[in-house]
Design a protein around this motif. Structure first.
Motif, PDB file in Angstrom:
ATOM      1  N   LEU A 108       0.718  -1.466   0.025  1.00 12.98           N
ATOM      2  CA  LEU A 108       0.580   0.169  -0.254  1.00 12.98           C
ATOM      3  C   LEU A 108       1.019   1.403   0.121  1.00 12.98           C
ATOM      4  CD1 LEU A 108      -2.665  -1.089   2.766  1.00 12.98           C
ATOM      5  CD2 LEU A 108      -3.220  -1.585   0.017  1.00 12.98           C
ATOM      6  N   ARG A 109       1.008   1.674  -0.611  1.00 13.47           N
ATOM      7  CA  ARG A 109       1.870   3.078  -1.298  1.00 13.47           C
ATOM      8  C   ARG A 109       0.843   4.472  -0.337  1.00 13.47           C
ATOM      9  NH1 ARG A 109       4.580   3.401  -5.866  1.00 13.47           N
ATOM     10  NH2 ARG A 109       4.281   1.608  -7.327  1.00 13.47           N
ATOM     11  N   GLY A 110       2.406   4.655   0.061  1.00 16.49           N
ATOM     12  CA  GLY A 110       1.566   6.425   0.828  1.00 16.49           C
ATOM     13  C   GLY A 110       1.572   5.885   2.344  1.00 16.49           C
ATOM     14  N   LEU A 111       1.567   4.610   2.422  1.00 11.90           N
ATOM     15  CA  LEU A 111       1.721   3.994   3.843  1.00 11.90           C
ATOM     16  C   LEU A 111       2.820   3.192   4.548  1.00 11.90           C
ATOM     17  CD1 LEU A 111      -1.639   1.707   4.818  1.00 11.90           C
ATOM     18  CD2 LEU A 111      -0.836   4.216   4.924  1.00 11.90           C
ATOM     19  N   SER A 112       3.606   3.938   5.916  1.00 15.00           N
ATOM     20  CA  SER A 112       4.630   3.013   5.673  1.00 15.00           C
ATOM     21  C   SER A 112       5.059   1.784   5.818  1.00 15.00           C
ATOM     22  CB  SER A 112       5.515   3.832   7.155  1.00 15.00           C
ATOM     23  OG  SER A 112       4.023   3.339   8.580  1.00 15.00           O
ATOM     24  N   VAL A 113       6.538   1.056   5.946  1.00 19.06           N
ATOM     25  CA  VAL A 113       6.470  -0.014   6.077  1.00 19.06           C
ATOM     26  C   VAL A 113       5.597  -0.509   8.082  1.00 19.06           C
ATOM     27  CG1 VAL A 113       7.958  -2.044   6.608  1.00 19.06           C
ATOM     28  CG2 VAL A 113       8.690  -0.266   5.005  1.00 19.06           C
ATOM     29  N   ARG A 114       5.727   0.054   8.507  1.00 18.24           N
ATOM     30  CA  ARG A 114       4.824  -0.884   9.939  1.00 18.24           C
ATOM     31  C   ARG A 114       3.513   0.170   9.880  1.00 18.24           C
ATOM     32  NH1 ARG A 114       6.272   0.354  16.158  1.00 18.24           N
ATOM     33  NH2 ARG A 114       4.372  -0.310  17.152  1.00 18.24           N
ATOM     34  N   GLU A 115       3.115   0.681   9.216  1.00 20.28           N
ATOM     35  CA  GLU A 115       1.839   0.817   9.236  1.00 20.28           C
ATOM     36  C   GLU A 115       1.273  -0.190   7.829  1.00 20.28           C
ATOM     37  OE1 GLU A 115       1.237   5.461   9.504  1.00 20.28           O
ATOM     38  OE2 GLU A 115       1.542   4.891   7.575  1.00 20.28           O
ATOM     39  N   ASN A 116       1.889  -0.901   6.972  1.00 27.41           N
ATOM     40  CA  ASN A 116       2.031  -2.210   5.761  1.00 27.41           C
ATOM     41  C   ASN A 116       1.679  -2.876   6.627  1.00 27.41           C
ATOM     42  OD1 ASN A 116       1.584  -2.217   3.578  1.00 27.41           O
ATOM     43  ND2 ASN A 116       2.816  -0.010   3.854  1.00 27.41           N
ATOM     44  N   LEU A 117       2.640  -3.299   7.508  1.00 25.36           N
ATOM     45  CA  LEU A 117       2.187  -4.740   8.459  1.00 25.36           C
ATOM     46  C   LEU A 117       1.463  -4.570   9.467  1.00 25.36           C
ATOM     47  CD1 LEU A 117       6.429  -4.492   9.274  1.00 25.36           C
ATOM     48  CD2 LEU A 117       5.367  -6.463   7.802  1.00 25.36           C
ATOM     49  N   GLU A 118       0.962  -3.428  10.133  1.00 24.81           N
ATOM     50  CA  GLU A 118       0.066  -3.466  11.248  1.00 24.81           C
ATOM     51  C   GLU A 118      -1.448  -3.959  10.301  1.00 24.81           C
ATOM     52  OE1 GLU A 118       1.233   0.266  13.178  1.00 24.81           O
ATOM     53  OE2 GLU A 118       1.695  -0.530  14.864  1.00 24.81           O
ATOM     54  N   LEU A 119      -1.080  -3.421   8.975  1.00 20.49           N
ATOM     55  CA  LEU A 119      -2.745  -3.769   8.777  1.00 20.49           C
ATOM     56  C   LEU A 119      -2.680  -5.414   8.103  1.00 20.49           C
ATOM     57  CD1 LEU A 119      -2.886  -1.027   5.702  1.00 20.49           C
ATOM     58  CD2 LEU A 119      -4.180  -1.568   7.444  1.00 20.49           C
ATOM     59  N   GLY A 120      -1.729  -5.962   8.628  1.00 23.85           N
ATOM     60  CA  GLY A 120      -1.894  -7.147   8.542  1.00 23.85           C
ATOM     61  C   GLY A 120      -2.605  -8.160   9.484  1.00 23.85           C
ATOM     62  N   ALA A 121      -2.444  -7.735  10.747  1.00 27.33           N
ATOM     63  CA  ALA A 121      -2.980  -7.932  11.984  1.00 27.33           C
ATOM     64  C   ALA A 121      -4.430  -6.902  12.118  1.00 27.33           C
ATOM     65  CB  ALA A 121      -2.175  -7.671  12.804  1.00 27.33           C
ATOM     66  N   PHE A 122      -5.357  -6.585  11.246  1.00 30.16           N
ATOM     67  CA  PHE A 122      -6.711  -6.244  11.527  1.00 30.16           C
ATOM     68  C   PHE A 122      -7.234  -6.951  12.451  1.00 30.16           C
ATOM     69  CE2 PHE A 122      -7.544  -8.556   7.908  1.00 30.16           C
ATOM     70  CZ  PHE A 122      -8.371  -9.671   7.644  1.00 30.16           C
ATOM     71  N   THR A 123      -7.510  -8.657  11.896  1.00 31.31           N
ATOM     72  CA  THR A 123      -7.904  -9.208  13.171  1.00 31.31           C
ATOM     73  C   THR A 123      -7.941  -9.847  14.335  1.00 31.31           C
ATOM     74  OG1 THR A 123      -7.119 -11.006  11.950  1.00 31.31           O
ATOM     75  CG2 THR A 123      -9.139 -10.767  10.476  1.00 31.31           C
ATOM     76  N   VAL A 124      -6.480  -9.015  14.632  1.00 29.04           N
ATOM     77  CA  VAL A 124      -5.892  -9.406  15.689  1.00 29.04           C
ATOM     78  C   VAL A 124      -6.509  -8.341  16.878  1.00 29.04           C
ATOM     79  CG1 VAL A 124      -3.682  -9.474  17.120  1.00 29.04           C
ATOM     80  CG2 VAL A 124      -4.415 -10.560  14.830  1.00 29.04           C
ATOM     81  N   ARG A 125      -7.076  -8.448  18.375  1.00 30.05           N
ATOM     82  CA  ARG A 125      -7.580  -7.660  18.659  1.00 30.05           C
ATOM     83  C   ARG A 125      -7.266  -7.076  19.820  1.00 30.05           C
ATOM     84  NH1 ARG A 125     -13.912  -8.759  19.422  1.00 30.05           N
ATOM     85  NH2 ARG A 125     -14.330  -8.424  16.939  1.00 30.05           N
ATOM     86  N   ASP A 126      -5.456  -8.341  20.373  1.00 29.70           N
ATOM     87  CA  ASP A 126      -5.234  -8.665  21.831  1.00 29.70           C
ATOM     88  C   ASP A 126      -3.419  -7.210  21.444  1.00 29.70           C
ATOM     89  OD1 ASP A 126      -2.823  -8.853  23.503  1.00 29.70           O
ATOM     90  OD2 ASP A 126      -3.825 -10.897  24.085  1.00 29.70           O
ATOM     91  N   GLY A 127      -3.557  -6.257  22.154  1.00 32.11           N
ATOM     92  CA  GLY A 127      -2.626  -5.202  21.569  1.00 32.11           C
ATOM     93  C   GLY A 127      -0.912  -6.059  21.824  1.00 32.11           C
ATOM     94  N   ALA A 128      -0.741  -6.574  22.783  1.00 30.85           N
ATOM     95  CA  ALA A 128       0.156  -7.075  22.952  1.00 30.85           C
ATOM     96  C   ALA A 128       0.969  -8.343  22.640  1.00 30.85           C
ATOM     97  CB  ALA A 128       0.385  -8.043  24.789  1.00 30.85           C
TER      98      ALA A 128
END
Length: 256
Positions: A108-128
């Motif tokens: 996804l262009r315009g998003l950082s590397v970390r933001e792209n990674l975090e989108l992969g955990a969209f179903t994970v509610r546990d922050g830890a």
């Protein structure tokens, strides 16, 4: 393959290769009026790397898309650990642990590397848990940690492939569908990507791999299927197929 049930518990079927984690049985799929898959059946057993080989347009990517819910099957069944998933939406299949890394990375262009990674955990509610998985991805791909604040579109092709795989790992997959992970990469990077795939498998991830480099895929995989014109034409242990020169030439178009 039909699962057996005891009380309300579904028992995953088995094959001579072990417990079947993902099973596709007599699947047809269409793009409009064009039939792309014709009675495709294959099994992916727990702990395996299974590779699906064939020429361009043979139906490899369509098979992965059908498993992940992006293309609907018109006949047959798809089961995950003995339970049918063929009528589930793509996001529901992902929640069950089947994660698709598509051809072309889809960063996804315009998003950082970390933001792209975090989108992969969209179903994970546990922050830890999200934090632990992010740390694990950074440990596996140090370059992603180094460039975590950079626009992901500025990464090299190899780094984008690492990001696509890392994003899938953020979901915590039990089965990973990899579509052409080596496409467009320099030989040195291809070797690195394949090393990482093996490492993921050794850590417990079951993998269904579509790969243009047939020889490399057959060295990496435990079991292989060859698809031609939307139908499975050949299957067997990858090591056996790799050593059969006539099979390689006839079905994969490769000469010794």
């Amino acid at each position: 393959m039909t699962p057996t049930t005891t009380a309300d518990t579904t028992v995953a079927p088995t094959s001579s290769r072990g417990e079947v984690r993902l099973s596709i049985t007599d699947v047809d799929a269409f793009y409009g009026r064009i039939q792309a898959l014709r009675g495709v059946s294959l099994d992916v057993c727990r702990g395996e790397i299974v590779t699906l080989l064939g020429s361009n347009g043979a139906g490899k990517s369509t098979t992965l898309k059908t498993i992940s819910g992006l293309v609907r099957t018109s006949r047959g069944d798809i089961q995950l650990e003995g339970q049918s998933i063929k009528r589930l939406a793509a996001h529901q299949i992902a929640r069950r642990g089947v994660v698709h890394v598509p051809e072309g990375r889809r960063i996804l262009r315009g998003l950082s590397v970390r933001e792209n990674l975090e989108l992969g955990a969209f179903t994970v509610r546990d922050g830890a848990l999200r934090g632990r998985r992010l740390a694990e991805v950074y440990a596996l791909f140090p370059i992603l940690h180094e460039r975590r604040h950079q626009d992901a579109s500025l990464l090299s092709g190899g780094q984008q492939q690492m990001l696509a795989m890392g994003r899938a790992l953020m979901h915590g997959p039990s089965v990973m569908l990899l579509d052409e992970p080596s496409m467009g990469l320099a030989p040195k990077l291809v070797t690195e990507i394949m090393r990482i795939i093996r490492r993921l498998n050794e850590a417990g991830t079951t993998i269904l791999l579509v790969e243009q480099n047939a020889r490399l895929a057959l060295r990496l995989a435990h079991y292989a299927y060859v698809i031609e014109n939307g139908a499975i034409r050949l299957q067997g242990e990858a090591a056996r197929l790799r050593e059969d020169a006539s099979v390689v030439k006839a079905y994969l178009g490769l000469a010794e």
